[in-house]
Write a protein that holds these residues in place. Structure first.
Motif, mmCIF file in Angstrom:
data_model
loop_
_atom_site.group_PDB
_atom_site.id
_atom_site.type_symbol
_atom_site.label_atom_id
_atom_site.label_comp_id
_atom_site.label_asym_id
_atom_site.label_seq_id
_atom_site.Cartn_x
_atom_site.Cartn_y
_atom_site.Cartn_z
ATOM 1 N N TYR A 236 -49.708 121.837 69.667
ATOM 2 C CA TYR A 236 -48.478 121.776 68.874
ATOM 3 C C TYR A 236 -48.120 120.307 68.615
ATOM 4 O O TYR A 236 -48.192 119.468 69.523
ATOM 5 C CB TYR A 236 -47.320 122.437 69.616
ATOM 6 N N SER A 237 -47.716 120.006 67.400
ATOM 7 C CA SER A 237 -47.329 118.643 67.040
ATOM 8 C C SER A 237 -45.822 118.471 67.182
ATOM 9 O O SER A 237 -45.045 119.186 66.541
ATOM 10 C CB SER A 237 -47.754 118.342 65.595
ATOM 11 N N GLN A 238 -45.418 117.539 68.068
ATOM 12 C CA GLN A 238 -44.002 117.171 68.235
ATOM 13 C C GLN A 238 -43.109 118.398 68.387
ATOM 14 O O GLN A 238 -42.037 118.486 67.804
ATOM 15 C CB GLN A 238 -43.538 116.335 67.030
ATOM 16 N N ILE A 239 -43.536 119.338 69.230
ATOM 17 C CA ILE A 239 -42.840 120.625 69.292
ATOM 18 C C ILE A 239 -41.399 120.486 69.779
ATOM 19 O O ILE A 239 -40.480 121.119 69.247
ATOM 20 C CB ILE A 239 -43.628 121.644 70.154
ATOM 21 N N GLU A 240 -41.168 119.637 70.798
ATOM 22 C CA GLU A 240 -39.801 119.544 71.324
ATOM 23 C C GLU A 240 -38.861 118.885 70.323
ATOM 24 O O GLU A 240 -37.679 119.242 70.241
ATOM 25 C CB GLU A 240 -39.805 118.790 72.651
ATOM 26 N N LEU A 241 -39.374 117.951 69.543
ATOM 27 C CA LEU A 241 -38.539 117.323 68.511
ATOM 28 C C LEU A 241 -38.221 118.323 67.403
ATOM 29 O O LEU A 241 -37.112 118.339 66.855
ATOM 30 C CB LEU A 241 -39.269 116.103 67.946
ATOM 31 N N ARG A 242 -39.176 119.162 67.073
ATOM 32 C CA ARG A 242 -38.927 120.211 66.075
ATOM 33 C C ARG A 242 -37.890 121.217 66.604
ATOM 34 O O ARG A 242 -37.045 121.711 65.849
ATOM 35 C CB ARG A 242 -40.239 120.920 65.726
ATOM 36 N N ILE A 243 -37.977 121.511 67.902
ATOM 37 C CA ILE A 243 -36.984 122.410 68.497
ATOM 38 C C ILE A 243 -35.598 121.758 68.464
ATOM 39 O O ILE A 243 -34.600 122.423 68.201
ATOM 40 C CB ILE A 243 -37.392 122.778 69.932
ATOM 41 N N MET A 244 -35.544 120.447 68.734
ATOM 42 C CA MET A 244 -34.270 119.728 68.630
ATOM 43 C C MET A 244 -33.688 119.870 67.228
ATOM 44 O O MET A 244 -32.492 120.129 67.050
ATOM 45 C CB MET A 244 -34.485 118.249 68.965
ATOM 46 N N ALA A 245 -34.535 119.731 66.200
ATOM 47 C CA ALA A 245 -34.063 119.869 64.820
ATOM 48 C C ALA A 245 -33.508 121.276 64.579
ATOM 49 O O ALA A 245 -32.450 121.454 63.959
ATOM 50 C CB ALA A 245 -35.202 119.571 63.850
ATOM 51 N N HIS A 246 -34.213 122.275 65.095
ATOM 52 C CA HIS A 246 -33.763 123.662 64.906
ATOM 53 C C HIS A 246 -32.456 123.937 65.646
ATOM 54 O O HIS A 246 -31.520 124.505 65.067
ATOM 55 C CB HIS A 246 -34.855 124.619 65.405
#
Length: 917
Positions: A695-705
């Motif tokens: 997964y690419s930058q998954i935690e940052l994407r979760i932060m965005a969501h």
């Protein structure tokens, strides 16, 4: 010998206060310390001592304050929450029948010392219940210390093992080391090891003082400077043994309980388990129960939070040893019609991939279970049913997905049964995972801890039936009757735990969903990965070990050359002397004993002050790679399979992450060339390749969501470099104008915020001053206000509810949010912000593993999932199926969650893991 138990009430009051969370009753009265003390005292009464006393400090100064005005001067006042529990504690102690001793002008230790001396003269065995190291000076034959909070006992040998000196030398030992808590001055820079070394050489303090001029170095100077005050320090740490007491030892017999008073106190402070036991005792003594015929109840643990108030869940079980076909047929009929089958295996090893089965236990009704011995082979062992015959009879039931099964850490037992051609299906429940999902941080999730917490039941320990240390025997050597009591209890307690824990999950739909849709379906996935293992190129590892050894030798010689002489880079003691005494580098971190630390953090802090610390860090890094991976991996190749089989742990990380051990795949470093090279030894067999999907930058994407911040959502939807886009927003530039340093700053902020990084931490990471870092963060939050609002709202929810949740409803409880310690409280707040991201990422990759495993199971055995490492899945794929498998894996990993930003998955292929990553 008659026995005297002396309870150091003052010690345990503070220990219980700090060991337990800040509990309170429904009226808001604090009860944490009181709860711990009560349960410890109940356990003491069950030991039926001949004589007992609860000894506590009396209010007011003691003779030590007259000797030394600054004695205990640095101690903070007793916290209000603790002070409020002192009087109710004494009331309960008295009502339980314990003689209470509080003597003005002396401390509890002095009263204990006097009673110990008197008891020894009269031939009475003494057990001192304490956690206070000062009382080690009283230990001798017939006198031992017992810490009921850790279940440890300290006799003469234990004192030597713990302190490095004899009990008779403890006073001198404490004089030399001093005591910062009591403000007793010792010899500056003299830690426990130095004190033990001096006493070994000189025998006692007087001889040491007489030969102080012979002690060299700076520590010798400290000793000589401290000589004038050492006699006073010795007086302060010496326990008096001649206190005038109103009662002799033989007058300290346990009194009758004041049942009415206890009943009122237990009800007021809401100690349900204690009240339940009290009522049962009262009923038995009044003739309402057959106390003489009832089985003995398990001892109450020292500190336990009983959460189950379910009848019969802490009763003694009835267990059957199954050695005949008729008995086995009877149990086969029982489990064939059971709504839930609890099962457990006994084996030859804790390594499930190398262990053989010794026996198997079953339970379908709380309080009843059986044990079927299969390979017990001690002299005189009874005839046992043939192993293959028993397993063949059980195979159809274990492999029937419509017959629900229950285990405690069932993955282990699934792996064991797989060695015998049994593919367990229909795992419905796992008591370890029920506890883990209900509250991951409330307790450890092993059976003993769970039984103690949720059932108030003390299980039989393995060491009790097989011995411990060098004298431990294999389980196949344990006599079958004893083995039955131990093994059948495992299946029985597993079932009881399910009856206590499942109603809790049923009451919380989000937690039940996490349990049923993520954790339970993941068990067979992890079991399958462990069974498959991964192929290792042993020759490659041996070459790497040689290269690492050569580079370590070069670093060692470089360090020697810089200092002008040889020394050991592996000796903390030598490094301490060289770095801080000889080179005069600042000691920025200390060990618990007050010595300058040479750990990694301490060396990093001074790495810019001199070349040597960096050389040591590089040397240690290579040494760790060699010992942990390049040497060890080759040693742990399974002879049965020719592969390395890690163990995955579901119930170990509070946020939901899967961890691994033997080997720990999560810790293979990837930021150094040497670390990445280790992955080259993870290979595929001929005709196959390694596929790695990440997964690419998954935690940052979760932060965005989760934050819904428009700027962050836009950056991900546009599909460019999110760190460059962030830098452009923060610095007010076009993306193409962003410098490398500005992108680095934006990346540090993006990831640092998820871990609660402060301006100070950002400044240190970027190498800028704190003001500049604060300015970066202010600009970031101005451009991404949704992120700031999300962080604030998460902290508020944590303080309100005591927990935070992942996107899928997993909870992380944060007890330190109410801690009196500011650092612990701040750490809990940082964890509160990070946990929803890290926990959601864990849930997503678990969902992906379940989906991919199910899909691969429908294929023609052309791909196998081997490893899960952080946000990455690693597969072994037949060469002719690579394109199809890669597309299918990416599709299922990307679809593991529906976020408001794309879940990007990158996948590579190679002959080894490094090539594929």
């Amino acid at each position: 010998m008659p026995k005297l138990i002396l309870i150091d009430g003052s010690s345990y009051l503070y220990r219980a206060f700090h060991a337990l969370p800040p509990l309170s009753n429904s009226q808001g009265e604090p009860t944490g310390a009181l709860f711990g003390i009560v349960n410890m005292l109940r356990a003491t009464l069950k030991a039926k001592p001949d004589y007992v006393a609860f000894v506590s400090d009396a209010p007011g100064p003691t003779f030590r304050n007259a000797l030394y005005e600054l004695y205990k001067a640095n101690r903070p006042p007793m916290p209000d929450d603790l002070r409020a529990q002192v009087e109710p504690m004494l009331a309960i102690v008295s009502a339980l029948g314990f003689p209470i001793l509080r003597v003005d002008g002396v401390e509890a230790d002095d009263v204990i010392g006097t009673l110990t001396e008197e008891a020894c003269v009269q031939g009475i065995e003494v057990e001192i219940s304490t956690s206070d190291k000062d009382l080690a000076q009283l230990v001798r034959p017939g006198v031992q210390l017992v810490n009921t909070m850790t279940n440890t006992t300290t006799d003469t040998a234990g004192v030597v093992e713990k302190f490095g000196v004899q009990p008779s030398q403890i006073i001198d030992f404490l004089t030399l080391t001093g005591d910062t808590v009591d403000n007793v001055p010792g010899v500056p820079k003299c830690g426990p090891k130095t004190a033990a070394k001096w006493l070994a050489e000189y025998g006692n303090l007087d001889n040491l003082m007489a030969n102080a001029d012979k002690v060299g170095g700076k520590i010798g100077e400290s000793l000589r400077a401290a000589l004038p005050q050492l006699p006073l320090s010795r007086q302060l740490v010496t326990i008096k043994t001649d206190v005038s007491l109103d009662l002799p030892v033989t007058g300290l017999t346990p009194r009758d309980k004041h049942v009415d008073e206890l009943r009122e106190l237990f009800r007021r402070y809401e100690f349900k388990a204690a009240l339940k036991d009290l009522e049962a005792e009262a009923a038995a003594s009044s003739g309402e129960g057959a106390a003489a015929e009832a089985p003995a109840s398990p001892p109450a643990p020292a500190i336990v939070e009983l959460e189950a108030d379910i009848p019969a869940l802490n009763m003694q079980g009835q267990y059957e040893l199954v050695t005949t076909q008729a008995q086995l047929d009877h149990w086969l009929a029982k489990i064939a019609n059971a709504p839930l089958i609890a099962f457990d295996t006994e084996t030859t090893s804790i390594d499930s991939m190398q262990a053989d089965i010794v026996g198997l236990s079953l339970s379908v009704e709380p309080g009843h279970a059986c044990y079927v011995p299969l390979t017990h082979d001690y002299p005189g062992a009874p005839a046992q049913l043939p192993r293959d015959q028993v397993l063949a009879a059980l195979k159809p039931i274990f492999e029937d997905p419509n017959r629900p099964k229950l285990g405690q850490h069932a993955k282990y037992d699934i792996n064991i049964l797989s060695h015998y051609g049994i593919v367990v299906q229909g795992l419905k429940h796992d008591s370890m995972l029920e506890s883990y999902v209900w509250n991951a941080t409330a307790t450890r999730h092993d059976m003993d801890s769970l039984a103690r917490k949720y059932l108030g039941y003390e299980t039989i320990k393995y060491e009790e039936v097989a011995g411990k240390g060098a004298k431990q025997i294999a389980f196949s050597q344990v006599d079958c009757d004893t083995a039955c009591r131990y093994a059948a209890e495992d299946a029985d307690i597993t079932l009881r735990l399910h009856h206590a824990l499942w109603p809790k999950l049923e009451s919380a739909p989000s937690l039940r969903s996490v349990y049923e849709n993520i954790e339970i379906p993941l068990v067979p996935v992890l079991a399958s990965m462990e069974q498959r293992g991964v192929l290792i190129d042993v020759n490659n590892l041996r070459t790497q070990s040689q290269q690492l050894g050569k580079r370590m030798l070069e670093l060692q010689q470089e360090a020697w050359k810089g200092l002008g002489r040889e020394f050991s880079l592996d000796s903390p003691k030598q490094l301490q002397a060289i770095l801080f005494d000889e080179l005069g580098l600042p000691a920025k971190l200390k060990t618990p004993t007050g010595q300058p630390s040479t750990n990694e953090e301490a060396l990093e802090a001074i790495a810019d002050d001199h070349p040597l610390p960096r050389l040591i860090l590089d040397y240690r890094g290579l040494a760790k790679l060699r010992s942990t991976y390049t040497d060890k991996l080759a040693e742990i190749v399974n002879p049965r399979t020719g592969r390395v089989h890690t163990s995955y742990h579901q119930g170990a990380v509070a946020t939901g992450r899967v961890s691994s051990s033997d080997p720990n795949l999560q810790n293979i470093p990837v930021r150094t060339e040497e670390g990445r090279r280790i992955r080259q030894a993870f290979v595929a067999p001929d005709g196959w390749v390694v596929l790695a999907a990440d997964y690419s930058q998954i935690e940052l994407r979760i932060m965005a969501h989760l934050s819904g911040d428009e700027g962050l959502l836009k950056a991900f939807h546009e599909g460019g470099d999110v760190h460059r886009a962030t830098a452009a927003e923060v610095f007010g530039l076009a993306p193409e104008q962003v410098s490398a340093n500005q992108r680095r700053a934006a990346k540090a902020i993006n990831f640092g915020l998820m871990y609660g990084m402060s301006a100070f931490g950002l400044a240190r990471q970027l190498g800028v001053d704190r003001g500049e870092a604060s300015d970066y963060m202010a600009r970031y939050f101005a451009r991404y206000p949704g992120v700031h609002a999300f962080m604030d709202a998460t902290r508020q929810q944590a303080h309100r509810d005591g927990y935070v949740e992942t996107l899928f409803g997993r909870r992380l409880y944060l007890e330190n949010l109410t801690s009196r310690n500011q650092a612990l409280r701040a750490g809990a707040e940082r964890a509160a912000v990070n946990a929803p991201m890290q926990g959601t990422a864990a849930d997503i990759i678990k969902r992906a593993m379940i989906a991919v495993h199910g899909w691969l199971g429908q294929r023609n055995d052309d791909a196998h999932m081997l490893m899960q490492v952080h946000d990455e899945l690693v597969f072994e794929v037949r060469k002719d199926a690579v394109d199809e498998v890669r597309a299918g894996v990416i599709e299922r990993m990307s679809g593991a969650a529906q976020l408001s930003v794309p879940l990007l998955v990158e996948a590579g292929v190679g002959t080894n893991w490094d090539e594929a990553h």
